[in-house]
Each structure stands twice: as structure tokens, then as C-alpha cells.
Design a protein around this motif. Structure first.
Motif, PDB file in Angstrom:
ATOM      1  N   THR A 112       0.828  -1.200   0.000  1.00  0.00           N
ATOM      2  CA  THR A 112       0.000   0.000   0.000  1.00  0.00           C
ATOM      3  C   THR A 112       0.867   1.256   0.000  1.00  0.00           C
ATOM      4  N   ASP A 159      -5.480  -1.135  -5.142  1.00  0.00           N
ATOM      5  CA  ASP A 159      -4.918  -1.757  -3.942  1.00  0.00           C
ATOM      6  C   ASP A 159      -5.870  -2.821  -3.406  1.00  0.00           C
ATOM      7  N   GLU A 160      -5.590  -4.069  -3.702  1.00  0.00           N
ATOM      8  CA  GLU A 160      -6.417  -5.205  -3.289  1.00  0.00           C
ATOM      9  C   GLU A 160      -7.900  -4.916  -3.520  1.00  0.00           C
TER      10      GLU A 160
HETATM   11 MG   LIG Z   1      -2.211  -2.682   2.110  1.00  0.00          MG
END
Ligand SMILES: [Mg+2]
Ligand SMILES: Nc1ncnc2c1ncn2[C@@H]1O[C@H](COP(=O)(O)OP(=O)(O)OP(=O)(O)O)[C@@H](O)[C@H]1O
Lengths: 338, 324
Positions: free
Chosen positions: B45, B177-178
Motif C-alpha cells: 500500500t 490496492d487489493e
Molecule cells: Mg495494504
């Protein structure tokens, strides 16, 4: 807002009033005092005192007194003040607007100053402005109102002489300009009559007590706003909006601020009760002809009907204010359904 | 073209300095995807935020550069960053429900983005741009979605809206991000397909962050494996998945459940990620490495180019090159 919700709130309001009535009634009757002496006039004979006890129904058992009191109360007869010998409801209607004017002014100051201060502290988190706001808000929220009121009166009225230190308005101005009461709210009435002289004079009288009274809600508002703002700015949505390109000032002053307003208003609603108590003190110091002054005089003279009436009115106003607060909250937050 | 070179990012906290990203370099061309894989806390991240020009105030990119079409994001001041965010690079996050302010409708949020990033002062123009972005992400019934509050939409729909918000100002780089971690499997697949399509039709350079190597192949031409902020392996997806060079990548691949291998073959990686404040000396992976050698405790491996990729492991460094 659903009908069921309104019905529920009104039922709750009724229960609150009933509960307050019963409790204060019982408390006033178990205090060992002899109000009939007040009612019977000066130097009463035994006979006059006995007649006074009958007139006030003090010779009956307490539950019979309560029954009659409740019956009269809900038909609009709140009894006659033993002190002023006027109907209590009339006395209260005459003094309540002065108190509400004072309290509303204090809350207006609290919101208009407290929220910007809280936002400033949050945006400048950890810096000088933040520290100043925090110290100020803790002092404001913890200073004893009575003491502050006396000091303020002493300094600004007695020493500096810049502001009047007692009453709502200068009687001579009222008489000269032919001012009449309409709603009982001095500011509102003077605006309605386009009476600039009274408006100015009333504002001058309002400033000091309102400022003193606002310190507690102001400190509370600033602290709450600061904490909630810091929280809102750390939420993912504040970050994602900035990552998507919105300017920081928009994210702070439009988006995050809205998350702050609703809970701050809710907390102000809860602090309303405390502020009314503060108003009683301020009224005593500034000889403000509101319900606080009325209640204090009633208490000192064991004027039971007036005392009960005051307590009920305060409970009623408190409940209504919190109802309004809930409605405002729901209008700001789409997730809340009433 | 996104180009990250020698990037280091640290967090400054009361507990000490956390070096979250340490020497990461890669490129992503328009229309291509790079997948960043790593365990929790490996700095994925942080890397994404650095690319998006959105590092938190306590973070600092101490070394390296992040260039998008030549301009170094890390050198921009606050005002320039505000201008660049959204327009040049944008990002979507793991939790779509938390990504929207609950007190504003989707239309208000997207409308503000259109107003500020595309300069559409007219209300109807901003709304039209928001609608167009929603249509681009395949949102059914976009008119209704605009008037909805976030809590009235499902997680899958919100993630689509988040992607719409991110691509509305037409950025060149998108960091995801994911984005599928909180969604159920069928929705995950749809979001992956959507990102693939957007990447190709809009010519986006896509940085896809995940801790699941299994879905990397769906969206990305290349894979970058991160371990404790270090780039351990970077290469074409098929190469990395089929013949992983780094012992950590090999261990990660052992963790992917596969039907063709039958039960009982899943091997979790022994040990856990080191505390970012007290990284071990030498190679950061050596305490958990099955092929650990004496030299691994002393020397930090340098990235070396090998078999179309870059790998940081002493097994492939210098004199020990290829000895496995
Ligand atoms: Mg993360
Ligand atoms: N705002 C912050 N302040 C201080 N340290 C941080 C901050 N954000 C992340 N870190 C630390 O930096 C390191 C990398 O965190 P990061 O969030 O980039 O990892 P990640 O790979 O995204 O993990 P996850 O899979 O859990 O999302 C971690 O050790 C984390 O504790």
C-alpha cells in the motif's frame, strides 16, 4: 419521519412530564416547611392559618393532593403561585422567553465560535493554534459559571463600564420609544417593531450574560468538533476523495465537516439541560427576569406550585430540544430513519 | 509510461522509523499491468500511495523517483500534487464501503470530481461526465446510482463506482490496492475483467496490488514480489509463476491452492515477516529461507538481471550465480 415515530416521541414526552410532575410533587410535600404561613398573610391568626391549609388542600393525604394537582395540571390550571398570587402558567409564560433568549444566544455563540475553533484545531493538529484552542475549550467547559458571571459583571460593568450588568433592557428606552411586548423575545419583538433603539439596548444587555453562559457549550463544541474532525479526516473516505483529486480544502470544509456537524449538534442537545442550570445562575447574577430567577425566588419562599411548574417546563423544553436535535440529525444523515 | 526507480519510503513514528519500501524499481507501459504481490505489511500500500502522490504526512520518500511521462511525482509541491492526483494518477482501495463519505450521494461525489478535475462548472455537464464514467465501468442503471447514497449500494457496485471515480479525470496510471479482497468470488472475477478492459481501452498503466498470486495472472503482464519492502523478484507473469527463482516466490507459489496438485500439498511459509523496525542483517528473508547460506546473514543481495527478470538473492549473485 413516520407517524409511528411522532406518536412514540409524543408518548415519551408525556411520560417524562408525568414522571417529573410526580417526583417533584412528592419532594415538595415531604419537605418540612409551612407554606400556609406565607399564604395566610402577615401575622395570621390560628384560624386564618387553618383556612389557608384548607384552601391549599394541605390537610388532605398526599395522594389526594397529587390527584387534584394532576387533574388541574392537565386541564391547564397549574395552580396559583403562593408568592406572586398569579397563575403559575402565566408567570412562567412571562419569564420563559427571557431564559430562552439567553440560552439560544449562548448556543448561537457556541456553534458560531466553537465549530470554527474546533475545525481550526483539527486542521492545525499538534501546532500552536491547536494547543490554544484545547486549553481554551477545557477552561471554558470546566469554569464555574457562577464565579465567571460575577467576575464578568465586576470587570465589564462595574470597572470598565462598557456593558450593562443587570436586566434585559433599560426601562426608560422602552417607555420613550413606546415598545410593546409581542412574543416576549426582546430581540425578536424589537425587530418586528423596527425599534432600533430597543434592539441595540437589548443586545447590549444580552452580550455579557450570553457570553458567560456560552462558555460551557462553546468549550464542549470546540472539543467535540476537533476530535470528530480529526477522526473524519483520518477516515478512508477523506483519503480516497483526495486521492481521486479533490482539493484538500473541499474535503475538509465540505465533506468531513458534514460528518462533524450532526454529532456536534446532538451533543449540544444533550448539554442543553446543563446549560439551563447555568442560565439559572447567570440570571441570578445579572438579575435577568427569566425562569431561573423566578424558580430561585419560588424555592426560597417554598412556593410549591411555581417550583413544580418551573421543573416541568424545563423538562418539557429539554425534551422538545432533543426531539428537534434528532430530527436535524436525521435530516443530515441519510442512514438515520426516524 | 510509469517508471519507478530506486524508491525508498519511510514512516516516522514515535516508536521509530519504519522503512516500508526499500529500493524498488519497475516500469509499466500504457495498456499494461504490473502486479505487486507480498504478505501483509510488506509495503504494497505504501508503494501504491507513493505512486498516487498520496503518502500520509508522516511518510517520506527519501530516495528514488516516481515518474509518469517523465514528471517526477515525488518532487511536486502540495498544489501541484493536488492537480496531478486524479488527472495523472489515481487509486482505488480495498474497502469500497469505506471509500465514500456516507453523507453524500454518489452523484455529489462524482460531480465534484468532474467539476474540479475536468473544469465542468455547469451542473448538467458534471452530471453527464459522472454518468459517462459509470457507463464506462459497466454500471447498470447509472441514473439511479447517481442519486443513491453509498449505504444503498452493494460492495461490488461500490467498487465499480470507486473505479469510475478514479478514471473519471482520465488518469494515465491506476493503482488498484487489493480491490477484490473484500468481494465474493464471482464479483472478484468481474472486477478483474473490468480492470483488464479499462487498461486496454483507456491505455492505462495498471498497478494491481494483491497478496494472492493466484489472481495476478488474470490482469498483469508482469509480477513484482515484495518482501519487507524489498523487491525480491520482478518478471513476466508466466515466467515468475512457472519458474520462480527467488526462494520466497517459490514458497508463495506453494501456498496457492491448485486442483491439479491434490490435497496435502499446501505449504505455509514457516516463520513470519520481521518487525519492520528491526530487520535482520544481510538478506531480509534469510531467517525463513530454506536455502539459507552463511553469506546470506552478512550480505545484502543486489538485484541481478537473469532469465528476462530481476531477482535479489545471493543464490544468483556473482560467483554463486546459478548454483542452486
Ligand atoms: Mg495494504
Ligand atoms: N501511516 C503509517 N504510519 C506508520 N507506519 C505505517 C503507516 N502505514 C503503514 N505503516 C507500516 O509500514 C509497513 C508497510 O505497510 P503497508 O500498509 O504498506 O503494507 P501492505 O503490504 O499494504 O500490507 P497489507 O497487506 O496488510 O495491506 C508496515 O510495517 C506498516 O505497519
Amino acid at each position: 419521519m413516520s407517524k409511528a415515530y411522532v406518536a412514540k416521541r409524543l408518548a415519551m414526552l408525556f411520560m417524562v412530564v408525568l414522571g417529573v410532575l410526580v417526583i417533584t410533587f412528592v419532594i415538595t410535600r415531604v419537605i418540612p416547611a409551612r407554606p400556609e404561613l406565607l399564604w395566610a398573610g402577615s401575622h395570621p391568626t390560628e384560624e386564618q392559618i387553618e383556612r389557608a391549609r384548607k384552601e391549599l388542600r394541605l390537610d388532605e393525604p398526599i395522594y389526594v393532593q397529587l390527584y387534584y394537582y394532576l387533574k388541574d395540571f392537565f386541564t391547564g390550571d397549574w395552580g396559583v403561585s403562593w408568592r406572586t398570587r398569579q397563575p403559575v402558567l402565566q408567570d412562567i409564560m412571562e419569564s420563559l422567553p427571557a431564559t430562552l433568549e439567553l440560552v439560544f444566544a449562548a448556543f448561537a455563540i457556541a456553534v458560531m465560535v466553537g465549530i470554527p475553533l474546533g475545525v481550526l484545531a483539527a486542521v492545525r493538529y499538534g501546532r500552536l493554534a491547536d494547543g490554544v484552542v484545547r486549553v481554551f475549550s477545557v477552561l471554558g467547559a470546566s469554569a464555574p459559571v457562577f464565579w465567571i458571571a460575577l467576575i464578568a459583571q465586576l470587570v465589564f460593568s462595574s470597572w470598565l463600564g462598557v456593558l450593562p450588568g443587570a436586566k434585559r433592557v433599560d426601562e426608560s428606552v422602552v417607555i420613550e420609544t413606546g415598545f410593546r411586548e409581542i412574543t416576549g423575545f426582546m430581540i425578536l419583538d424589537s425587530i418586528l417593531q423596527l425599534n432600533a433603539a430597543v434592539l441595540l439596548d437589548a443586545l447590549k444587555h444580552l452580550v455579557l450574560p450570553a457570553l458567560v453562559l456560552s462558555l460551557y457549550p462553546l468549550g464542549l463544541t470546540a472539543r467535540m468538533t476537533r476530535a470528530l474532525m480529526i477522526e473524519a479526516l483520518n477516515e478512508y473516505h477523506s483519503i480516497s476523495l483526495q486521492v481521486w483529486g479533490l482539493p484538500r480544502r473541499l474535503v475538509v470544509y465540505k465533506y468531513a465537516l458534514k460528518n462533524v456537524i450532526a454529532p456536534v449538534i446532538a451533543s449540544l442537545g444533550l448539554s442543553f439541560g446543563y446549560t439551563i442550570i447555568g442560565a439559572f445562575m447567570v440570571e441570578l447574577v445579572f438579575v435577568w427576569p427569566g425562569i431561573g430567577l423566578y424558580a430561585a425566588l419560588a424555592l426560597l419562599s417554598f412556593d410549591y406550585p411555581a417550583v413544580i411548574g418551573c421543573v416541568v417546563v424545563v423538562a418539557l423544553v429539554y425534551s422538545l430540544v432533543n426531539m428537534v436535535v434528532d430530527i436535524v440529525h436525521a435530516s443530515l444523515d441519510p442512514r438515520v430513519k426516524l | 509510461m510509469l517508471e519507478v526507480r530506486g524508491l525508498h519510503v519511510s514512516y516516522y513514528t514515535l516508536g521509530g522509523v519504519i522503512r516500508a519500501v526499500r529500493g524498488v524499481s519497475f516500469r509499466v507501459s500504457p495498456g499494461k499491468g504490473l502486479c505487486i504481490v507480498g504478505e501483509s505489511g510488506s509495503g504494497k500500500t505504501t508503494l501504491g500511495l507513493a505512486i498516487a502522490g498520496a503518502l500520509p504526512p508522516n511518510a517520506r520518500a527519501s530516495r528514488g523517483s516516481v515518474r509518469i511521462d517523465g514528471a517526477n511525482i515525488l518532487e511536486l509541491g502540495p498544489e501541484d500534487l493536488e492537480r496531478v492526483r486524479g488527472s495523472l494518477v489515481s487509486m482505488v482501495f480495498q474497502d469500497p464501503a469505506a471509500s465514500f463519505n456516507p453523507l453524500f450521494t454518489i452523484g455529489q461525489t462524482l460531480g465534484d470530481i468532474a467539476r474540479h478535475k475536468l473544469g465542468l462548472a455547469e451542473r448538467s455537464e458534471a452530471r453527464e461526465a459522472a454518468l459517462a464514467a459509470l457507463r464506462r465501468v459497466g454500471m447498470p442503471d447509472p441514473e439511479r446510482v447517481l442519486d443513491a447514497y453509498p449505504h444503498e449500494l452493494s460492495g461490488g457496485m461500490l467498487q465499480r463506482v470507486a473505479i469510475a471515480a478514479a478514471i473519471l479525470p482520465r488518469p494515465k496510471v491506476l493503482v488498484a490496492d487489493e480491490p477484490t479482497t473484500m468481494l465474493d468470488v464471482t464479483l472478484q472475477y468481474q472486477i478483474l475483467k473490468l480492470l483488464n478492459r479499462l487498461k486496454e481501452t483507456l491505455g492505462l498503466a495498471l498497478v494491481f496490488i494483491t497478496h494472492n498470486l493466484g489472481i495476478a495472472a488474470e490482469v498483469c503482464e508482469d509480477i513484482l514480489v515484495l518482501y519487507a519492502g524489498h523487491m525480491v523478484e520482478l518478471g513476466p507473469t508466466d515466467k515468475v509463476l512457472e519458474e520462480p527463482l527467488h526462494p520466497y516466490t517459490q514458497a508463495l507459489i506453494e501456498c496457492i491452492p491448485r486442483i491439479d496438485r491434490g490435497p496435502g500439498r499446501l505449504k505455509p511459509i514457516p516463520g513470519s515477516m520481521p518487525d519492520p523496525r528491526r530487520l535482520p542483517g544481510g538478506c531480509v528473508f534469510h531467517p525463513r529461507c530454506p536455502h539459507v547460506m552463511d553469506i546470506c546473514r552478512e550480505r545484502d543481495p543486489r538485484p541481478v538481471a537473469l532469465d528476462k527478470r530481476v531477482v535479489s538473492c545471493l543464490l544468483y549473485n556473482g560467483e554463486k550465480g546459478g548454483a542452486r
